[in-house]
Design an enzyme around this catalytic site. Structure first.
Site, PDB file in Angstrom:
ATOM      1  N   SER A   1      55.138  52.081  13.355  1.00  0.00           N
ATOM      2  CA  SER A   1      56.301  52.773  13.863  1.00  0.00           C
ATOM      3  C   SER A   1      57.180  51.923  14.784  1.00  0.00           C
ATOM      4  CB  SER A   1      55.856  54.022  14.626  1.00  0.00           C
ATOM      5  OG  SER A   1      55.057  53.685  15.750  1.00  0.00           O
TER       6      SER A   1
ATOM      7  N   SER B   1      50.768  50.417  14.625  1.00  0.00           N
ATOM      8  CA  SER B   1      52.210  50.347  14.895  1.00  0.00           C
ATOM      9  C   SER B   1      52.694  49.172  15.733  1.00  0.00           C
ATOM     10  CB  SER B   1      52.681  51.636  15.547  1.00  0.00           C
ATOM     11  OG  SER B   1      52.733  52.641  14.576  1.00  0.00           O
TER      12      SER B   1
ATOM     13  N   LYS C   1      59.704  50.006  23.587  1.00  0.00           N
ATOM     14  CA  LYS C   1      59.685  51.043  22.540  1.00  0.00           C
ATOM     15  C   LYS C   1      60.020  52.393  23.163  1.00  0.00           C
ATOM     16  CE  LYS C   1      56.556  52.768  18.877  1.00  0.00           C
ATOM     17  NZ  LYS C   1      55.175  52.717  18.350  1.00  0.00           N
TER      18      LYS C   1
END
Ligand code: GLN
Length: 452
Positions: A127, A151, A52
């Site tokens: 997210s 997330s 990420k």
């Protein structure tokens, strides 16, 4: 093979913000050389991982999904990235995310949304939608996410993959771009529980460079996942959170959840319902605490130290340059959170909002502690609804915030939580969440693995 797969499908999925082709090939070659030289390598040596874009990667662009960090190449690696390299994993690149990890759909990325591989017109969660979509589209076998309010788990649930939020402090935040420091927890994403456990084992453990890192050995989550995979849960006591079943979730989600509860019972688990009344206040408390911490953390993006700088023409004051940079560099959701947090922390409102939210946080922790005196782990659906169409919830921030209704209490408490696929509702994946006491991450892996 994974780079080829990315080249073939990522134009449609848009899971990646940056693919590090040269770095990945070099890392793979170096694993081959180490192996040829007779070096003893770990279980994940040579296995590709997507990271990420919230974690600093030396020399590799790190944007946090924001224009304000466009073009920034960190001079150092996050501890987790360093551990991935030491383990011989091959970093494929950086995955898309909501700007500064604020969001539940990856639609707030400044670089365009990620699409859910199950249905490209739908969101992949957020997210960390990029990491979850990369797994679901077979662009990567493993990925790293970060979970502040859900997330990792919510994207896992809506893409039919596994996402685990470790105990807060169980994984290092050094090099993780801060959103809400008392909640942020990096963790593993994978397609199976055992894969997630193998990745967890590599990245977790004490880090002296993170002052909130727990100086204790990591529970053996790999052994726990293997134990769970035997399908025997005799003696395991599970509590269904009463507040999370019933009205909160869509009927299709509840049906899949109930079927899995039956399966858990058949495997020998004893399942009871447990009321955790304060969990209903978790969402409002979170949306005071997280924005408050974010308003402070994001002060460092001033146009001076990293990334974007706007209006520095020699005639403007420092303050004007900072204002112009932040105006241009932050998206609307990030600005909303900074405003909310600044307000909640301001003199005269501090006690009424931030102070009150902290008290609620303490009560939520007490509910968890009391529940874990009666059961080994708590279970619930991971999310109230399945993947929604892109654009369906962007007009009303509250509708977006609801995506994390069931995941947020765990963050406020600090314990571990995992989402494991538990069936389909109208053709879309549903996730079941297992929550365990702090530093009992092994328990949640055992229960989750039993469901596979
Ligand atoms: N969706 C939540 C938020 O917008 C959680 C985000 C996260 O876990 N990073 O804050």
């Amino acid at each position: 093979a994974h780079l080829d797969r990315i080249a073939a499908v990522d134009e449609q999925v848009h899971a990646f913000l940056h693919v590090d082709t040269d770095g990945a090939l070099a890392a793979a070659r170096s694993v081959d050389e180490r192996r040829a030289a007779g070096e003893e390598l770990g279980p994940l040596a040579g296995v590709p991982v997507a990271v990420k874009d919230v974690l600093a990667t030396r020399g590799v662009p790190t944007t946090v999904g924001s224009k304000i960090l466009e073009g920034w190449r960190p001079p150092y690696d996050a501890t987790i990235v360093q551990r991935l390299r030491d383990a011989g994993t091959v970093m494929l690149g950086k995955t898309n995310m909501d700007e500064f990890a604020m969001g539940s759909s990856t639609e707030y990325s400044a670089y365009g949304p990620t699409h859910n591989p199950w249905d490209l017109s739908r969101i992949p969660g957020g997210s960390g939608g990029g990491s979850a979509a990369a797994l679901a589209a077979y662009e990567a076998p493993l990925a790293i996410g970060s979970d502040t309010g859900g997330s990792i788990r919510q994207p896992g649930a809506v893409t039919g993959t596994v996402g685990a939020k470790p105990t807060y402090g169980g994984t290092s935040r050094y090099g993780l771009v801060a959103f809400s420091s008392s909640l942020d927890t990096p963790g593993p994403c994978a397609r199976t529980v055992l894969d997630a456990a193998l990745l967890h084992q590599v990245i977790a453990g004490h880090d002296p460079r993170d002052s909130t890192s727990i100086p204790q050995p990591v529970p053996d989550v790999v052994a726990a996942a293997k134990l769970g995979a035997t399908g025997d849960l005799t003696g395991v006591r599970l509590g269904i959170v009463s507040e999370f079943v019933g009205e909160g979730a869509e009927p299709g989600v509840m049906a899949a959840f109930r079927e899995s509860v039956d399966a858990l019972t058949k495997m020998g688990a004893e399942v009871v319902e447990i009321s955790c009344p304060t969990f209903s206040y978790a969402l409002p408390a979170y949306y005071l605490i997280a924005p408050s911490e974010c308003s402070s953390n994001l002060a460092r993006f001033d146009g001076v130290r990293f990334g974007l700088r706007v209006g520095d023409d020699g005639n403007r004051s420092l303050e004007e340059v900072m204002s112009l940079t932040r105006e241009a560099g932050f998206g609307p959701e990030v600005k909303r959170r900074i405003m909310l947090g600044t307000y909640a922390l301001s003199s005269g409102y501090y006690d009424a909002y931030y102070g009150q939210a902290q008290k609620v946080r303490t009560l939520i922790t007490r509910d968890f502690t009391a529940a874990f005196e009666r059961v080994d782990a708590l279970i619930s659906p991971t999310t109230p609804f399945t993947a929604f169409p892109i654009g369906a919830r962007t007009a009303d921030p509250y509708q977006m915030y609801l995506a994390d209704l069931f995941t947020i209490p765990t963050n406020l408490y600090g314990g571990p939580g995992i989402s494991v696929p538990c069936g389909l509702s109208e053709g879309l994946p549903v996730g079941l969440q297992v929550m365990a006491p702090t530093m009992a991450d092994d328990r949640m892996y055992r229960v989750a693995a039993a469901l596979e």
